[in-house]
Design a protein around this motif. Structure first.
Motif, PDB file in Angstrom:
ATOM      1  N   LEU A   1     -15.131  27.289  21.242  1.00 23.33           N
ATOM      2  CA  LEU A   1     -14.212  28.241  20.624  1.00 23.33           C
ATOM      3  C   LEU A   1     -14.940  29.524  20.222  1.00 23.33           C
TER       4      LEU A   1
ATOM      5  N   LEU B   1     -13.357  28.847  12.618  1.00 23.93           N
ATOM      6  CA  LEU B   1     -13.577  28.018  13.799  1.00 23.93           C
ATOM      7  C   LEU B   1     -13.355  26.537  13.526  1.00 23.93           C
TER       8      LEU B   1
ATOM      9  N   ALA C   1     -10.392  24.242  15.016  1.00 26.41           N
ATOM     10  CA  ALA C   1     -10.708  23.078  15.848  1.00 26.41           C
ATOM     11  C   ALA C   1      -9.959  21.845  15.344  1.00 26.41           C
TER      12      ALA C   1
ATOM     13  N   LYS D   1     -12.283  16.064  22.666  1.00 24.93           N
ATOM     14  CA  LYS D   1     -12.555  17.015  21.587  1.00 24.93           C
ATOM     15  C   LYS D   1     -12.917  16.300  20.299  1.00 24.93           C
TER      16      LYS D   1
ATOM     17  N   TYR E   1     -15.309  32.505  22.727  1.00 26.16           N
ATOM     18  CA  TYR E   1     -14.181  33.402  23.005  1.00 26.16           C
ATOM     19  C   TYR E   1     -14.232  34.672  22.150  1.00 26.16           C
TER      20      TYR E   1
ATOM     21  N   VAL F   1      -6.216  22.222  16.277  1.00 31.91           N
ATOM     22  CA  VAL F   1      -5.946  21.971  17.696  1.00 31.91           C
ATOM     23  C   VAL F   1      -6.003  20.477  17.995  1.00 31.91           C
TER      24      VAL F   1
ATOM     25  N   VAL G   1     -16.190  23.358  18.807  1.00 28.76           N
ATOM     26  CA  VAL G   1     -16.307  24.549  17.950  1.00 28.76           C
ATOM     27  C   VAL G   1     -17.184  25.594  18.627  1.00 28.76           C
TER      28      VAL G   1
END
Length: 118
Positions: A34, A45, A49, A23, A37, A52, A31
Motif C-alpha cells: 500500500l 496505512l 490495511a 493479506k 502507491y 480492506v 502495508v
C-alpha cells in the motif's frame, strides 16, 4: 438456483477468500505494498490495511452465508426453489425505489445481471 450460479458464486468466494487469507497472513507486506502507491499518508496505512482485510472477510462471510438471497428479496425480487421469478418486476421496483440515487442506476442493471440468475 442454477448450476452456473453456484459455480460462479463458488469461484468468486474462492478468489476473495484467497485474497483475504493472503493479506491476513502477511499484513506487514500488504502495508508495504500500500505504501508503494503513495496515495495514503503513512499514518493511515495500517488502519486502511485492516479495513480492506475486514471488508474482504465480511464479503466472504456474506457470500458463504446466503445473505445474497435476502438482499435480492429486499430489492423486491420474489424467490422460488427453482430460481428467481419476476426478475423484471423486481428490477423495476428497485429502480423506482432508488431513482433518487443516480449513482446506482447503472449498477442496478449490470449488477443484477451478474449476480442474479436469469
Amino acid at each position: 438456483m442454477t448450476f452456473s450460479y453456484w459455480i460462479l458464486r463458488t469461484l468468486i468466494t474462492g478468489v476473495v477468500l484467497a485474497s483475504a487469507v493472503g493479506k491476513s497472513l502477511d499484513l506487514a507486506g500488504f502495508v508495504e505494498m500500500l505504501a508503494t502507491y503513495h496515495t495514503v499518508p503513512a499514518g493511515w496505512l495500517w488502519p486502511l490495511a485492516w479495513l480492506v482485510i475486514g471488508v474482504e472477510w465480511v464479503l466472504v462471510l456474506w457470500l458463504l452465508s446466503g445473505w445474497l438471497e435476502s438482499w435480492s428479496r429486499s430489492l423486491g425480487l420474489r424467490g422460488t426453489q427453482s430460481g428467481l421469478c419476476g426478475l423484471d418486476d423486481g428490477i423495476a421496483a428497485a429502480r423506482a425505489r432508488y431513482s433518487k440515487l443516480w449513482v446506482l442506476r447503472p449498477l442496478l442493471s449490470s449488477a443484477t445481471a451478474l449476480v442474479l440468475p436469469a
